[in-house]
Design a protein around this motif. Sequence first.
Motif: not given
Length: 243
Positions: A168-171, A173-174, A197, A200-201
């Motif tokens: 997941d491309e957001r993971s 940064a988190v 979020v 989801e990740i």
Amino acid sequence: MADVLIAAVFVPSPPLLVPELVGLAASETDDLRHAVLDAARRIGDADEWIVVGAEAGAADVPSDAVGTFRGFGADVRVALAPASGATTGIPDAGMPLTALIAGWLRERTATGARADVHVLAHDTDPAECAQLGKTLRARLDADATRRGLLVVADGAATLTAKAPGAFDERSAAVEESLGAALAAGDPHGLAALDGRVCEEIALGGRAAWQVLAGAFTEPPSEATIEYSAAPYGVGYHVGIWRP
């Protein structure tokens, strides 16, 4: 707050910490295993460990419990207290992984301690996590008993294409924000993790991280990181916060 709390130690929960479960591949996780054991030794002289983790379902595991990693591939038995019959009693094959990891660490780093385990559901409301952290901190500071807080929590499981939760491309940064908050001793950064979020990740430790934040309404006097990496595409962080 009284300075009774020896330290808050945070470690990940993968079964791959246990050599018997990974066989010849154990050497691939030596750095992580050594960091976890070294960190746990920092609260090794505590009389009591208060353990917090996050899993699919909530559970409290008393300190007289015994369990086994049999469900993960090997009958490695653990106990949450001294002389609790881990070798002769009937171990619980369904013991939560948080408790199994805590017992495994206790037997290797703090044989005289008792571990009292609190497992939260992954989706526990952040306000409830914060309140539990405050409640546990009051217990940690209540008297002269030497206690340590052990937080068993993982980062995101979606950091690479081969990660358990895929990519997941957001993971990234988190995960970077999580690691920065832990390294800086920033409870507000942990409290700010977005529950939706994180779900989801596949950042399964979110609830436990936010209990840690609740236990430190004032930032720690010292924050150290022993390990921070993402083997197999899962974020693992090992470190210590001191009050």
